[in-house]
Design a protein around this motif. Structure first.
Motif, PDB file in Angstrom:
ATOM      1  N   VAL A 224       0.853  -1.196   0.000  1.00 28.05           N
ATOM      2  CA  VAL A 224       0.000   0.000   0.000  1.00 28.05           C
ATOM      3  C   VAL A 224       0.891   1.249   0.000  1.00 28.05           C
ATOM      4  N   PRO A 225       0.367   2.382  -0.489  1.00 27.15           N
ATOM      5  CA  PRO A 225       1.154   3.621  -0.456  1.00 27.15           C
ATOM      6  C   PRO A 225       1.456   4.014   0.994  1.00 27.15           C
ATOM      7  N   ILE A 226       2.676   4.507   1.237  1.00 29.09           N
ATOM      8  CA  ILE A 226       3.012   4.901   2.612  1.00 29.09           C
ATOM      9  C   ILE A 226       2.214   6.116   3.047  1.00 29.09           C
ATOM     10  N   GLY A 227       1.671   6.840   2.066  1.00 28.25           N
ATOM     11  CA  GLY A 227       0.819   7.973   2.409  1.00 28.25           C
ATOM     12  C   GLY A 227      -0.474   7.579   3.092  1.00 28.25           C
ATOM     13  N   SER A 228      -0.806   6.294   3.047  1.00 26.28           N
ATOM     14  CA  SER A 228      -2.027   5.831   3.727  1.00 26.28           C
ATOM     15  C   SER A 228      -1.795   5.550   5.208  1.00 26.28           C
ATOM     16  N   PHE A 229      -0.532   5.560   5.651  1.00 28.02           N
ATOM     17  CA  PHE A 229      -0.235   5.296   7.057  1.00 28.02           C
ATOM     18  C   PHE A 229      -0.613   6.518   7.899  1.00 28.02           C
ATOM     19  N   GLN A 230      -1.230   6.253   9.043  1.00 30.49           N
ATOM     20  CA  GLN A 230      -1.720   7.355   9.864  1.00 30.49           C
ATOM     21  C   GLN A 230      -0.607   8.285  10.331  1.00 30.49           C
ATOM     22  N   ALA A 231       0.538   7.730  10.690  1.00 35.52           N
ATOM     23  CA  ALA A 231       1.642   8.576  11.163  1.00 35.52           C
ATOM     24  C   ALA A 231       2.109   9.523  10.060  1.00 35.52           C
ATOM     25  N   VAL A 232       2.121   9.038   8.825  1.00 31.97           N
ATOM     26  CA  VAL A 232       2.515   9.880   7.702  1.00 31.97           C
ATOM     27  C   VAL A 232       1.470  10.963   7.470  1.00 31.97           C
ATOM     28  N   LYS A 233       0.206  10.605   7.519  1.00 33.29           N
ATOM     29  CA  LYS A 233      -0.867  11.591   7.345  1.00 33.29           C
ATOM     30  C   LYS A 233      -0.777  12.707   8.377  1.00 33.29           C
ATOM     31  N   HIS A 234      -0.533  12.335   9.634  1.00 33.15           N
ATOM     32  CA  HIS A 234      -0.449  13.345  10.701  1.00 33.15           C
ATOM     33  C   HIS A 234       0.726  14.285  10.468  1.00 33.15           C
ATOM     34  N   ARG A 235       1.857  13.726  10.043  1.00 32.35           N
ATOM     35  CA  ARG A 235       3.036  14.566   9.805  1.00 32.35           C
ATOM     36  C   ARG A 235       2.777  15.565   8.681  1.00 32.35           C
ATOM     37  N   LEU A 236       2.151  15.096   7.611  1.00 38.96           N
ATOM     38  CA  LEU A 236       1.836  15.978   6.498  1.00 38.96           C
ATOM     39  C   LEU A 236       0.789  17.017   6.887  1.00 38.96           C
ATOM     40  N   ALA A 237      -0.184  16.606   7.690  1.00 41.62           N
ATOM     41  CA  ALA A 237      -1.217  17.537   8.127  1.00 41.62           C
ATOM     42  C   ALA A 237      -0.625  18.647   8.990  1.00 41.62           C
ATOM     43  N   ASP A 238       0.290  18.294   9.892  1.00 45.50           N
ATOM     44  CA  ASP A 238       0.938  19.305  10.731  1.00 45.50           C
ATOM     45  C   ASP A 238       1.727  20.295   9.881  1.00 45.50           C
ATOM     46  N   THR A 239       2.389  19.795   8.850  1.00 45.00           N
ATOM     47  CA  THR A 239       3.157  20.660   7.949  1.00 45.00           C
ATOM     48  C   THR A 239       2.235  21.611   7.200  1.00 45.00           C
ATOM     49  N   LEU A 240       1.120  21.081   6.710  1.00 45.08           N
ATOM     50  CA  LEU A 240       0.158  21.912   5.984  1.00 45.08           C
ATOM     51  C   LEU A 240      -0.420  22.992   6.887  1.00 45.08           C
ATOM     52  N   VAL A 241      -0.791  22.642   8.107  1.00 43.83           N
ATOM     53  CA  VAL A 241      -1.368  23.616   9.037  1.00 43.83           C
ATOM     54  C   VAL A 241      -0.382  24.758   9.297  1.00 43.83           C
TER      55      VAL A 241
END
Length: 328
Positions: A224-241
């Motif tokens: 599966v894409p690593i972008g589907s992992f929750q830890a990765v999503k949270h890191r990207l979300a924090d960066t976007l915010v």
């Protein structure tokens, strides 16, 4: 205050994005790091043709008028594409010369900056003893205390976290002006430099986030894409915010400077620290989520990663900006 860009400003940003996309900017950055300024100067001329440098020069000296909001819009795109050269310093030098109030100096220097035929840099010794890309600039302005001079020589290029930022110590030169007018003009130039550096950092952060999202969408682990992992999503979300929070601060600071608000210095400091920290956070996220490949110089991503921290420190460290927010 209106924090949204109007149609003309959005079209200008899109046109710059298209212009820079058509250039091989990563190759120009790598050449610049080697001391070959030709490809970078070619990009510079195209930016000048698009009117970027004219945004810092009054109309009476062949500019478009001093337009801080449009400058912030353009420097965000310059950061997004990692354009090399003393871009910030040239704009700051134009602000310094304009505010100096010496018509003879302004008439001699500003039209060349507006047209892009003059590449200049500025060193404020109160902030740093180094001038950026002095080997590619003429003139090299130096403000030491209340004295403005044009440097006659530069020392050897010093190592930098970003190879595309070539630092050297200017020395000697001809005195152009002395007195309180120089001090006041230098303070204004430093504010302009801090604002456009914040916008540039914001663009760097956006580019890092976009490239990282693209990478984690295509990179797979366990099928599966690593972008589907929750830890990765949270890191990207924090960066976007962090980037989304910084953007209105940069626009608000540009508006404050444009109208001559007394609190513009405080607003610029807040924007600078927010954008700088957001870009640095985006660089850390990009490096972590790309894994070992993120460390390689061959990957274009490194050009943005290595730019984020120097921009965070340039023209006002995070500590200095926070102190200014509290005291101004």
């Amino acid at each position: 205050m209106r924090f949204f860009l109007d149609t003309e400003q959005r079209d200008f940003a899109r046109s710059l994005d298209g212009l820079l996309t058509s250039c091989d900017v990563p190759a120009a950055v790598r050449a610049w790091a080697r001391g070959d300024h030709g490809p970078g100067q070619a990009v510079w001329k195209r930016l000048a043709g698009a009117g970027v440098f004219a945004l810092a020069v009054p109309q009476r000296h062949d500019g478009s008028g001093v337009l801080p909001v449009e400058l912030a819009v353009s420097f965000k795109e310059l950061g997004r594409h990692a354009v090399p050269g003393p871009l910030v310093e040239t704009v700051a030098a134009a602000a310094l010369v304009d505010r100096l109030g010496d018509d003879e100096v302004a008439a001699a220097r500003l039209p060349g900056i507006a047209s892009g035929t003059t590449v200049t840099t500025l060193c404020l010794t109160s902030l740093s003893p180094y001038a950026l890309d002095a080997d590619a600039a003429d003139p090299v302005f130096v403000v030491d205390g209340d004295t403005l001079s044009v440097a006659a020589a530069q020392g050897p290029v010093q190592p930098s976290a970003d190879p595309g930022r070539r630092l050297s110590r200017p020395s000697g030169g001809t005195v152009l002006a002395r007195g309180p007018a120089v001090t006041a003009a230098a303070a204004y130039a430093a504010d302009v430099a801090a604002l456009v550096t914040a916008a540039q950092a914001l663009g760097v952060g956006r580019a890092l986030l976009d490239r990282t999202v693209e990478y984690v969408t295509g990179r797979t682990q366990f099928g599966v894409p690593i972008g589907s992992f929750q830890a990765v999503k949270h890191r990207l979300a924090d960066t976007l915010v962090a980037l989304e929070f910084a953007e209105p601060l940069v626009r608000g600071a540009a508006l404050a400077l444009a109208v001559g608000d007394e609190g513009a210095g405080r607003d610029i400091a807040a924007a600078k620290v927010a954008a700088g920290e957001a870009a640095y956070g985006a660089a850390r996220t990009a490096l972590q989520l790309h894994g070992a490949v993120g460390y390689t110089d061959e990957l274009d991503l490194s050009l943005w990663i290595r730019k984020a921290r120097p921009l965070r420190e340039a023209w006002g460290t995070p500590a200095a900006c926070r102190a200014r927010v509290l005291t101004v």
